[in-house]
Write an enzyme that holds these catalytic residues in place. Structure first.
Site, PDB file in Angstrom:
ATOM      1  N   LYS A  78      46.483  27.287  90.263  1.00 16.87           N
ATOM      2  CA  LYS A  78      45.421  27.180  89.257  1.00 16.87           C
ATOM      3  C   LYS A  78      44.507  28.386  89.366  1.00 16.87           C
ATOM      4  O   LYS A  78      44.306  28.926  90.463  1.00 16.87           O
ATOM      5  CB  LYS A  78      44.594  25.915  89.485  1.00 16.87           C
ATOM      6  CG  LYS A  78      43.880  25.441  88.229  1.00 16.87           C
ATOM      7  CD  LYS A  78      44.835  24.705  87.321  1.00 16.87           C
ATOM      8  CE  LYS A  78      44.184  24.213  86.057  1.00 16.87           C
ATOM      9  NZ  LYS A  78      45.135  23.430  85.253  1.00 16.87           N
ATOM     10  N   ASN A 177      40.798  20.637  72.730  1.00 13.08           N
ATOM     11  CA  ASN A 177      42.115  20.945  72.162  1.00 13.08           C
ATOM     12  C   ASN A 177      43.089  19.785  72.321  1.00 13.08           C
ATOM     13  O   ASN A 177      43.828  19.457  71.395  1.00 13.08           O
ATOM     14  CB  ASN A 177      42.685  22.194  72.836  1.00 13.08           C
ATOM     15  CG  ASN A 177      41.873  23.420  72.473  1.00 13.08           C
ATOM     16  OD1 ASN A 177      41.363  23.524  71.367  1.00 13.08           O
ATOM     17  ND2 ASN A 177      41.725  24.331  73.416  1.00 13.08           N
TER      18      ASN A 177
END
Ligand code: NAD
Length: 339
Positions: A78, A177
């Site tokens: 990440k 989103n």
């Protein structure tokens, strides 16, 4: 920080700064056991640098589990870029980040995540090939939402005995989103939507377009509903908040939803079925991983369909073993990762 790395079995932590652009970034490679570490790039403000690093560590661990359970030959990683109030040149900042990604020589591949867009990935792509979800390869969010929608149906089936969402009250926390795309699908399936977002503009759109009922973001989790779908950021389920839930199941897109695994046991004791985040939200990863590899859309769609069946399998194990689905999913993932 070493203690957190050890307890999460995190492989390496990379910190980058670039004074000309103001970039402060962390890349965590949790595991390369099954392949190069793929993980989204977050661009969010944090209370302090330690919180940003800790967030990246927890999220990277989730990515390793997600890739393993989705059957992808990938490790978990990440990136977090700490967002400042003022940014002089966003494109230059992401290009600088791309140079750092490139310096990891393919051990880490990045993608869109909360706060970043396909345009940001295009900027990263100026400096490295180890990036996906550019404007050319596409935004993973609709695919993540598609997987979560299928996962919510599987969750409803396991907990309520039917996957028909018509009339079901689903509380969607976070209309970004993924959350908004999910809300659209839920609305089309006849679910009643209860929504919240820190951004009231997004809430207004959902009220107007999807007939959603708006809630203050701190009130949504304690509102009676059938399914609570966390689709924002941060671990919203902790020892206290879990006691306020008034739902039959939790199933949403957000990564790293639980502060601790013990929270999953609390959910279990309260009879709330928990869809492990890294199982239900694998659609985005599946999409970026397979497009990066040049896989055709038919194969990607077939792979996405596996999310609901994997979740159903986890629920079945959990029921048979009288354990939380989160513990079952972790055991399955760690078996794949560590043997
Ligand atoms: P986003 O930044 O587009 O949207 C997040 C939204 O949640 C924002 O509108 C924000 O205002 C809102 N929000 C944050 N905290 C909130 C809270 N406590 N209450 C109400 N609203 C809150 O992000 P996204 O891409 O939609 O991702 C959402 C979550 O899903 C993240 O945890 C992300 O890591 C995860 N996820 C995303 C993808 C993907 O493909 N985008 C894939 C898998 C998982």
């Amino acid at each position: 920080m070493f203690a957190l790395m050890q307890s999460t079995r995190t492989q390496s932590l990379h910190l980058f700064t670039d004074p000309p652009t103001g970039l402060k970034a962390v890349v965590v490679i949790h595991s390369e056991q099954l392949g190069p570490a793929l993980g989204g790039c977050r661009y969010l403000p944090y209370a302090d640098d330690e919180s940003a690093i800790a967030d990246a560590i927890h999220l990277a661990q989730g990515m390793s589990y997600k890739a393993a359970l989705a059957g992808l030959a990938l490790g978990g990683g990440k990136a977090v870029i700490v967002r400042n109030a003022h940014v002089e040149n966003r494109a230059a900042l992401f290009e600088a980040f791309g140079r750092f990604v490139d310096s990891l020589q393919g051990r880490f591949i990045t993608a869109v995540d909360s706060g970043t867009s396909t345009l940001d990935m295009d900027c990263i792509a100026q400096s490295t090939q180890h990036v996906t979800s550019t404007t050319a390869s596409g935004d993973p969010s609709p695919h993540a939402a598609m997987g979560v929608f299928a996962g919510i149906r599987a969750t409803a089936m396991a907990r309520l005995g039917s996957d028909n969402l018509e009339g079901l009250r689903v509380a969607v926390q976070g209309l970004g989103n993924v959350g908004y795309a999910l809300a659209e699908q839920l609305h089309a399936a006849g679910a009643e939507l209860l929504v919240s977002d820190l951004d009231q503009g997004k809430v207004r759109v959902a009220v107007e377009q999807l007939n959603a009922k708006p809630f203050a973001h701190e009130a949504l989790a304690s509102t009676p509903c059938d399914i609570f779908a966390p689709c924002g950021v941060g671990p919203v389920l902790n020892g206290q908040s879990v006691m306020q839930l008034r739902c039959a199941a939790v199933a949403g897109s957000a990564n790293y939803q639980l502060t601790h695994l013990q929270v999953a046991d609390q959910l279990e004791r309260r009879g709330i079925l928990y869809a492990p985040d890294y199982v239900i939200n694998a659609g985005g990863l599946i999409y970026v991983a397979l497009t990066h590899r040049g896989t055709d859309h038919g194969t990607i769609t077939a792979h996405l369909a596996g999310i609901a069946s994997r979740l159903t399998e986890v629920f079945a194990h959990a029921q048979a073993e009288k354990r939380s689905p989160a513990r079952v999913a972790q055991t399955l993932a760690e078996r794949l990762l560590y043997g």
